[in-house]
Each structure stands twice: as C-alpha cells, then as structure tokens.
Design a protein around this motif. Structure first.
Motif, PDB file in Angstrom:
ATOM      1  N   THR A 280      61.450  62.852  52.501  1.00 13.20           N
ATOM      2  CA  THR A 280      61.404  61.478  53.075  1.00 13.20           C
ATOM      3  C   THR A 280      60.400  61.588  54.401  1.00 13.20           C
ATOM      4  O   THR A 280      60.466  62.568  54.888  1.00 13.20           O
ATOM      5  CB  THR A 280      62.554  60.798  53.379  1.00 13.20           C
ATOM      6  N   GLN A 281      60.021  60.192  54.664  1.00 12.33           N
ATOM      7  CA  GLN A 281      59.257  60.191  55.964  1.00 12.33           C
ATOM      8  C   GLN A 281      60.274  60.847  57.031  1.00 12.33           C
ATOM      9  O   GLN A 281      59.617  61.666  57.985  1.00 12.33           O
ATOM     10  CB  GLN A 281      58.861  58.993  56.229  1.00 12.33           C
ATOM     11  N   ASN A 282      61.365  60.547  57.149  1.00 13.83           N
ATOM     12  CA  ASN A 282      62.184  60.893  58.180  1.00 13.83           C
ATOM     13  C   ASN A 282      62.419  62.306  58.417  1.00 13.83           C
ATOM     14  O   ASN A 282      62.300  62.910  59.581  1.00 13.83           O
ATOM     15  CB  ASN A 282      63.606  59.995  58.146  1.00 13.83           C
ATOM     16  N   LEU A 283      62.525  62.996  57.230  1.00 14.96           N
ATOM     17  CA  LEU A 283      62.675  64.303  57.186  1.00 14.96           C
ATOM     18  C   LEU A 283      61.441  65.044  57.547  1.00 14.96           C
ATOM     19  O   LEU A 283      61.461  66.261  58.371  1.00 14.96           O
ATOM     20  CB  LEU A 283      63.167  64.956  55.830  1.00 14.96           C
ATOM     21  N   ARG A 284      60.354  64.449  57.211  1.00 16.14           N
ATOM     22  CA  ARG A 284      58.948  65.206  57.460  1.00 16.14           C
ATOM     23  C   ARG A 284      58.842  65.135  59.322  1.00 16.14           C
ATOM     24  O   ARG A 284      58.312  66.169  59.851  1.00 16.14           O
ATOM     25  CB  ARG A 284      57.947  64.522  56.888  1.00 16.14           C
ATOM     26  N   GLN A 285      58.976  63.926  59.613  1.00 21.47           N
ATOM     27  CA  GLN A 285      58.943  63.633  61.015  1.00 21.47           C
ATOM     28  C   GLN A 285      59.892  64.559  61.979  1.00 21.47           C
ATOM     29  O   GLN A 285      59.599  65.130  62.870  1.00 21.47           O
ATOM     30  CB  GLN A 285      59.257  62.409  61.331  1.00 21.47           C
ATOM     31  N   GLU A 286      61.136  64.750  61.346  1.00 18.31           N
ATOM     32  CA  GLU A 286      62.168  65.446  61.999  1.00 18.31           C
ATOM     33  C   GLU A 286      61.682  67.021  61.986  1.00 18.31           C
ATOM     34  O   GLU A 286      61.561  67.579  63.188  1.00 18.31           O
ATOM     35  CB  GLU A 286      63.551  65.404  61.193  1.00 18.31           C
ATOM     36  N   ALA A 287      61.066  67.491  61.007  1.00 17.31           N
ATOM     37  CA  ALA A 287      60.626  68.998  60.745  1.00 17.31           C
ATOM     38  C   ALA A 287      59.421  69.067  61.781  1.00 17.31           C
ATOM     39  O   ALA A 287      59.425  70.015  62.582  1.00 17.31           O
ATOM     40  CB  ALA A 287      59.890  69.151  59.361  1.00 17.31           C
ATOM     41  N   LEU A 288      58.511  68.050  61.886  1.00 14.65           N
ATOM     42  CA  LEU A 288      57.276  68.081  62.949  1.00 14.65           C
ATOM     43  C   LEU A 288      57.965  68.325  64.100  1.00 14.65           C
ATOM     44  O   LEU A 288      57.399  69.009  64.938  1.00 14.65           O
ATOM     45  CB  LEU A 288      56.615  66.678  62.571  1.00 14.65           C
ATOM     46  N   ASN A 289      58.839  67.450  64.491  1.00 12.32           N
ATOM     47  CA  ASN A 289      59.470  67.307  66.041  1.00 12.32           C
ATOM     48  C   ASN A 289      60.111  68.769  66.217  1.00 12.32           C
ATOM     49  O   ASN A 289      59.951  69.236  67.703  1.00 12.32           O
ATOM     50  CB  ASN A 289      60.464  66.128  66.160  1.00 12.32           C
TER      51      ASN A 289
END
Length: 413
Positions: A280-289
């Motif tokens: 999901t977008q949230n998981l991808r963003q979280e991984a990136l952060n």
C-alpha cells in the motif's frame, strides 16, 4: 546563470533560496524560458537532474496572478500526471516548497489510499493538481475533478508511464483538458512510443536534451561479479559482511524476489525494508521514511517502485538482478553519487544475464571492472540453465475428464 536571470519573481526566488538552491541546473536553465513563453516542450533528462523544478517554477510563476481567487472559486489551472505514487508525492513536496510565499494551492491524488479525503481537498478548490492516471480518471468520472480550465499539462516520466500501460489513459486525460493548453513532456529516454505520443498531442514542441541517455556519473565506481544464479544470495550476504557499508538500495526484478531477499536479510540481522507495487502507499512511504531517517540502511526495491524516489545520501546500489533494458541500469546506479558525491554500483551477473551486461556496456561506452576474487565464481563456460520437462506430452488434452471419471472421484468436502 542565477535564478534571477530566469525572470522569476521575488516570492519564488525567496523560496528557492531558502531551499538551499543557488543556481539553476542545466535542464532548468534550458526549459524554464520556453515554459514561461507558453511553448510546448519535450525534455529528455534523467532523474536527479532537477527536472521537477524545471516545470514547477515556471508554472508557479505563470499562476501567480490567479493566487488570490477565493478558495472555492479556484480552478485546476495546471495538471501534472505522474506514473507512480512515490513520484507524485515527491512532485507535490517540491511544489509545496517552491510555493511557500504564494497563496497557490496544490493537491496530490493517487490510488491505493482512501478516496474520500482526496475528494474533500478537491472540493475546496486547488490551482495545481498532481495525479496518477487511474485515480484522476476515477475522480473525473465522479465529477469531482474538472479539467476544463487546465492551461498547462505536464506528463512526467512519460517513458515509464507508457511502459506501465497508461497510454490510453494519458490520451484520454489530454482530451479532457482544454484544446488551447500547453503540454510539457518529460522523459528519461525518448523511445519510439514516446515520440509517437508527442507527435499526436504536442504542437511544434521545443526539444531539450540534457546529457545523453547513456551518461553515467564519473563519480560512480562500477563493479561486476559473475556468479551462478543459485549463489547470488550467498554472494550478496558475503558482500554486505565484508565490502559494502552505509546506505544501500538493492534492485530486484520481481516483487517475489524482493520479499524473498528481504526475509533472508532480516534473518541475518540486517536492518532492511522494501518497496514494490503490491504494498500500500502508506507502507511504501513508511519504508522510504525509515530509510531516509536511518532506521534501516538497506532498501530492496523493484524498478517501478523506485523510479523517481529522491534519496540523496546513498553509498551503494546493488543490481541483484540485472535489468534487461540497459537504460534502467543507468537510472538505478544514478541514485548514488548525486550532487558531486561518490558511490559504488555492484552488479551480480549469472550466466543467463550475460547479454544484458553486453548491452549495458555498449550503452554506457564503458567496460565494467570484473571482480574475480570472491567465494562463488561462475564457470566462464557456464551456459544459461534451460528447464526442460522430462514428461512426454499426453495425447489427451489437459483438464478434459470424462463424465464417468468425474463421478468416480470421491469428494473430500
């Protein structure tokens, strides 16, 4: 040349200065004047050349006079279409930075997250919209997005957009905007498909090419390991233990491959996360952060998920699977050695990937340094493994059973 020379106004110059930029990059220098003159442009430039600002700054400048429209009276005047969510978010962050001292409103919409908050933002009125194609068309169908007032349409990473199968969506979006609009097309490479699209929708465009597609930074040390496919994971662990340190992106070809490698590295005690299209977008963003903030130092990614993500401090790139498109190699390794820093790209090549290496070396006009001193060398005579089935073909068609055999079968349920 300074940004002042590009005829940008004071509020925008102030935001640029505060963001720490002194002089425009080559792509900005060449593109901004044409955009301000309302010309259509095709720009061929790699990620990391500063191309987002090349369209963001002149768009903000040309919309500056509309900034005081009442909020709910605001119409979408600029539309930026982006192939991936990560890229859309990154473009949005850039617009927010550069528009700090204006009253222009920017919004970003993409799939994979709840649609309702996005509807609320759009209903309040925005000047600039950044969107992925699917979600944009969804919201247009629901009458939430009105593209009748779009003056500038930007197609970013057009080659990736077409590779991902968005050609019909892009054409549809272009038709939904006004006829008089200006179109800016940005692409890392200009293959035939992109050229065709440009010919159908752009009017007498100015062409800007910044660094040929084959250029790789001189600051990147590129090394190559020949290794049997079955030993790639062991070699990767060996290199992480003994050679490669710091922040690292590892590229794999498939989502399954990303997950498999992530589990192995976690089991071996590494701080690692991953991004691919099924997350999901949230998981991808979280991984990136987590990666950007140093909670994890290894990020495993597929090419589509990693295109356009902006990571400045990167020590190494590992091509666990080599890409079959040589330009993709240039993209991947260009994530290290940015802004004058140096970095290393490690490529692991099995017997069936040797042709990829040949194509990559042809494109970058460079012979990669081969490291032979490692525990899992590939036999130079090794041929790609071709899996053949030992079974002889049945003369009966697969899946065809007689009614009698179906009746005989005991059901377990």
């Amino acid at each position: 040349m300074s940004f002042k020379d590009l005829q940008l106004n004071k509020p925008i110059l102030r935001a640029i200065a505060e963001a720490g930029y002194d002089n425009p990059t080559l792509v900005q220098e060449k593109t901004i004047p044409f955009v301000l003159e309302k010309k259509d442009v095709i720009v061929s430039a790699q990620t990391g050349t500063g191309k987002t600002a090349a369209f963001a700054l002149p768009i903000l400048q040309s919309l500056f006079d509309y900034q005081d429209a009442p909020k709910n009276g605001k119409k979408i005047k600029a539309l930026i279409v982006s192939p991936t969510r990560e890229l859309a978010v990154q473009i949005f962050e850039n617009f927010k930075t550069y528009s700090t001292y204006t009253n222009l409103r920017t919004a970003v919409i993409f799939g994979g997250t709840s649609i309702e908050p996005q509807k609320d933002i759009l209903n309040k009125g925005v000047d600039i919209l950044i969107a992925t194609p699917g979600r944009l068309l969804d919201l247009h169908k629901q009458d939430i997005v009105n593209l009748d007032y779009v003056e500038t349409l930007v197609l970013d990473e057009a080659d990736l957009m077409l590779d991902m199968g968005f050609i019909d969506d892009v054409k549809k979006i272009e038709r939904l905007c006004t006829k008089e609009k200006q179109i800016l097309l940005f692409s890392a490479t200009i293959p035939y498909k992109v050229e065709q699209l440009a010919n159908t929708i752009l009017k007498a465009p100015e062409r800007i090419e910044v660094a040929p597609n084959s250029s790789t930074s001189r600051n990147i040390n590129q090394v190559l390991y020949y290794v049997p496919k079955r030993n790639k994971i062991e070699l990767c662990l060996h290199l992480l233990r003994n050679t490669i340190k710091g922040s690292i992106i590892i590229f794999r070809r498939t989502k399954f491959g990303v997950d498999k490698l992530e589990k192995t590295l976690l089991k071996n005690g590494y701080k690692v996360d991953s991004i691919h299209g099924d997350k999901t977008q949230n998981l991808r963003q979280e991984a990136l952060n987590k990666f950007k903030n140093g909670y994890v130092n290894i990020l495993i990614a597929t090419d589509v998920a990693a295109r356009g993500i902006d990571i400045n401090e990167l020590d190494a790139v590992i091509n666990f699977d080599l890409p079959n498109i040589p330009e993709t190699y240039v993209h991947r390794i260009g994530r290290t050695a940015r802004a004058g820093k140096s970095g290393t790209a490690y490529s692991l090549c099995s017997a069936d990937e040797k042709t990829y290496i040949k194509n990559i070396q042809q494109l970058i006009q460079l012979q990669l340094d081969v490291v032979e001193d490692h525990p899992y060398p590939l036999d130079p005579k090794a041929k790609p493994i071709v899996h053949k089935s030992n079974k002889t073909g049945s003369k009966h068609k697969k899946g065809r059973k007689s009614e009698a055999s179906k009746k005989k079968k005991k059901r377990w349920y």
